[in-house]
Design an enzyme around this catalytic site. Structure first.
Site, short mmCIF file in Angstrom:
data_model
loop_
_atom_site.label_atom_id
_atom_site.label_comp_id
_atom_site.label_asym_id
_atom_site.label_seq_id
_atom_site.Cartn_x
_atom_site.Cartn_y
_atom_site.Cartn_z
N GLU A 155 1.72 8.23 10.83
CA GLU A 155 0.71 9.20 10.25
C GLU A 155 -0.69 7.67 9.70
O GLU A 155 -0.07 7.06 9.52
CB GLU A 155 1.01 9.32 8.43
CG GLU A 155 2.09 10.74 8.75
CD GLU A 155 2.12 11.03 6.65
OE1 GLU A 155 1.19 11.00 6.48
OE2 GLU A 155 2.97 12.30 6.88
N HIS A 162 10.28 16.99 4.52
CA HIS A 162 8.64 16.24 3.74
C HIS A 162 8.35 16.77 2.18
O HIS A 162 6.99 17.61 1.97
CB HIS A 162 8.00 16.90 4.37
CG HIS A 162 6.18 15.74 5.01
ND1 HIS A 162 5.96 15.50 5.37
CD2 HIS A 162 5.28 15.63 3.63
CE1 HIS A 162 4.42 14.63 5.61
NE2 HIS A 162 4.45 15.27 4.09
N TYR A 222 -1.65 3.88 5.94
CA TYR A 222 -3.35 4.43 4.76
C TYR A 222 -4.03 3.24 5.17
O TYR A 222 -5.16 3.43 5.71
CB TYR A 222 -3.35 5.53 4.46
CG TYR A 222 -2.82 6.45 4.64
CD1 TYR A 222 -3.34 7.19 5.47
CD2 TYR A 222 -1.25 6.77 4.80
CE1 TYR A 222 -3.37 9.36 5.68
CE2 TYR A 222 -0.81 8.08 5.32
CZ TYR A 222 -2.17 8.90 5.85
OH TYR A 222 -0.99 10.89 6.40
N GLU A 260 8.25 9.58 4.62
CA GLU A 260 8.59 8.58 3.16
C GLU A 260 8.84 8.46 1.67
O GLU A 260 8.24 9.80 0.90
CB GLU A 260 6.74 9.22 2.32
CG GLU A 260 5.72 8.75 3.52
CD GLU A 260 4.36 8.91 3.56
OE1 GLU A 260 3.60 9.39 1.75
OE2 GLU A 260 3.28 8.56 3.88
N ASN A 303 4.56 5.21 7.92
CA ASN A 303 2.73 6.03 8.31
C ASN A 303 2.29 5.11 7.45
O ASN A 303 2.98 4.06 6.59
CB ASN A 303 3.30 6.86 6.76
CG ASN A 303 3.90 8.32 7.09
OD1 ASN A 303 5.04 8.25 8.82
ND2 ASN A 303 4.63 8.92 6.62
N ARG A 354 3.83 16.45 15.26
CA ARG A 354 4.88 16.74 14.25
C ARG A 354 4.38 17.52 13.22
O ARG A 354 3.46 17.33 12.66
CB ARG A 354 4.44 14.82 14.11
CG ARG A 354 5.81 14.73 12.20
CD ARG A 354 5.15 13.65 11.90
NE ARG A 354 6.25 13.12 10.71
CZ ARG A 354 5.78 12.67 9.48
NH1 ARG A 354 4.95 12.32 9.52
NH2 ARG A 354 6.70 12.48 8.61
C1 FCB Z 1 0.80 11.00 3.42
C2 FCB Z 1 1.42 12.20 3.09
C3 FCB Z 1 1.40 13.49 3.79
C4 FCB Z 1 -0.52 12.67 2.98
C5 FCB Z 1 -0.68 12.04 3.14
C6 FCB Z 1 -2.78 11.99 3.27
O1 FCB Z 1 1.93 9.79 1.51
O2 FCB Z 1 3.06 12.23 3.44
O3 FCB Z 1 1.67 14.89 2.94
O4 FCB Z 1 -0.24 13.44 1.86
O5 FCB Z 1 -0.62 10.81 2.58
#
Ligand code: FCB
Length: 442
Positions: A352, A115, A282, A156, A280, A78
């Site tokens: 992500e 992006h 985290y 995002e 995505n 990607r």
């Molecule tokens: C996400 C973004 C990516 C990168 C990661 C750590 O929010 O999409 O570009 O910055 O975080």
């Protein structure tokens, strides 16, 4: 590091890694300026004062980077297409070369069309930007569509709206707070129009990459629960409800630009059915009632007057960015999305997931990824139709307002020599992918 065998994912599951144009390409002189160039030129905007003018110089070193992908053995890559580069003479040629190189290496190209690096003359506050985006999507699809089957419209839009236009910590640096809502609507409209443009050009596998994370109320007190619900709408529903159900969450549609009839007509476009939905992930966010001047996730200072506050999640390991490591949040998130949207949720891909840590012997990254891949498998066992997992990121890169201080790569980049060195996590991921392809035992 966990040593138990990794459970097996369904056949055809896509293993990949992600990057984005502005964060790796460099060669800034060979494209038009984006809002990020103007933003990074302002003193104090990027913590280490750096810019992405060279970044990983991927523009010139893409062959070496594709060789790293081939060595990793991933199914898919990607990356994002830089709109300002496409608008520059010969700009699309670069993506042509990249896609050819990926196809020759047997790696499926999965481009994201936006992006965050908007051409400098454009503005998401303007409705017209949505139509321009669809026209740009058509140009890219026309050129690459013979070799690219899988497309992502936006990355995002929530972060781009909140960080870039509401809080001003990302480009274009506006602090509009809730007056930033048109930016959300216009990106969503751009998404819907682009889905139509891509399909008109023959695309049959189209998705979006939205950021999501469980929102945990700081306590059972009604004030904390209300604040968490509000935050959940902003992060988890404002960009997925319209895409998946054709409606804004209650109370949001009225705040969007245009008459109710116009908004309804736009929502029909925005809800164009998708082939898959990108997530995505985290970390979760713990949210409570407002407390005055607030600190958001990643240490962003939030202005006073917001109807929520972001609270620390205690008792968890933290990445170098200060983000808590909560793998089971991914299971919770995916089963929650499935429960919330039911049949309207198409198959999901994790577009992500990753973490920032220093060092080549990056055992913390291996532990993070291992935990999250297992959490994803638990979601699959619970009936979530997940079809792919992409690590953020292939390379250490320009991490937006953090500059080069946060290293998310499976591959280390020396930003003086631009030398690439695979980290321990690169070898770990290669083995994971290889083992998933072996015939099942027994
Ligand atoms: C996400 C973004 C990516 C990168 C990661 C750590 O929010 O999409 O570009 O910055 O975080």
């Amino acid at each position: 590091m966990a040593t138990d065998a990794m459970p097996r994912f369904p056949d055809g599951f896509l293993w990949g890694v992600s990057t984005s144009a502005h964060q790796i390409e460099g060669a800034a002189g060979m494209r038009g300026p984006s809002v990020w160039d103007a933003f990074t030129a302002e003193p104090g905007r990027v913590k280490d004062g750096s810019t992405a003018a060279v970044a990983c110089d991927h523009y010139h070193r893409y062959r070496e980077d594709v060789a790293l992908l081939a060595g990793l053995g991933v199914d898919a890559y990607r990356f994002s297409v830089s709109w300002p580069r496409v608008e520059s003479p010969g700009g699309l040629d670069f993506y042509d070369r990249l896609v050819d190189e990926l196809c020759a290496a047997g790696v499926r190209p999965v481009p994201t069309l936006f992006h965050w690096d908007l051409p400098a003359g454009l503005d998401w506050l303007e409705r017209d930007t949505a139509a321009r985006f669809a026209a740009y999507a058509a140009v890219v699809a026309e050129r690459l569509g013979d070799r690219v089957g899988t497309w992502i419209t936006l990355n995002e839009p929530a972060e781009h709206t909140l960080l870039g236009h509401a809080l001003g910590v990302h480009a274009p640096g506006r602090e509009l707070l809730f007056d930033a809502l048109p930016v959300a609507h216009h990106q969503l409209l751009a998404h819907g129009l682009a889905v139509r443009a891509l399909r008109a050009a023959g695309a049959t596998d189209v998705g979006i990459a939205n950021s999501h994370g469980p929102t945990w109320p700081a306590s059972d007190e009604p004030a904390d629960r209300d604040a968490a619900d509000f935050y959940d709408v902003l992060l988890n529903r404002m960009f997925s409800d319209p895409v998946l159900t054709g409606r804004y969450p209650e109370g949001i549609g009225e705040l969007m630009p245009g008459s109710p009839e116009e908004t309804d007509a736009d929502l029909e476009i925005i809800a164009e059915p998708l082939d898959w939905y990108g997530v995505n992930y985290y970390a979760p966010t713990r949210v409570g009632a407002p407390q005055g001047t607030e600190t958001g996730s990643g240490g962003v200072t939030l202005p006073a007057g917001l109807p929520f506050s972001v609270r620390p999640i205690e008792g968890r390991p933290q990445t170098d960015f200060g983000w808590p490591v909560v793998p089971e949040g991914l299971t919770e998130l995916l089963t929650g999305l499935r429960d919330r949207y039911g049949e309207r949720l198409p198959p999901v891909m994790i577009t992500e997931n990753g973490c920032s840590y220093e060092g080549l012997d990056d055992r913390e990254r291996i532990a993070y990824l291992d935990g999250h891949v297992r959490a994803l498998h638990r979601a699959v066992e619970a009936g979530v139709d997940a079809r792919g997992y992409f690590v953020w990121s292939l390379l250490d890169n320009f991490e937006w307002a953090e500059g080069y201080a946060r290293r998310f790569g499976l591959v280390h980049v020396d930003f003086t020599t631009l030398a690439r060195t695979p980290k321990a996590s690169y070898g770990w991921f290669r083995e994971l992918v290889r083992a998933q392809r072996c015939p099942p035992v027994g």
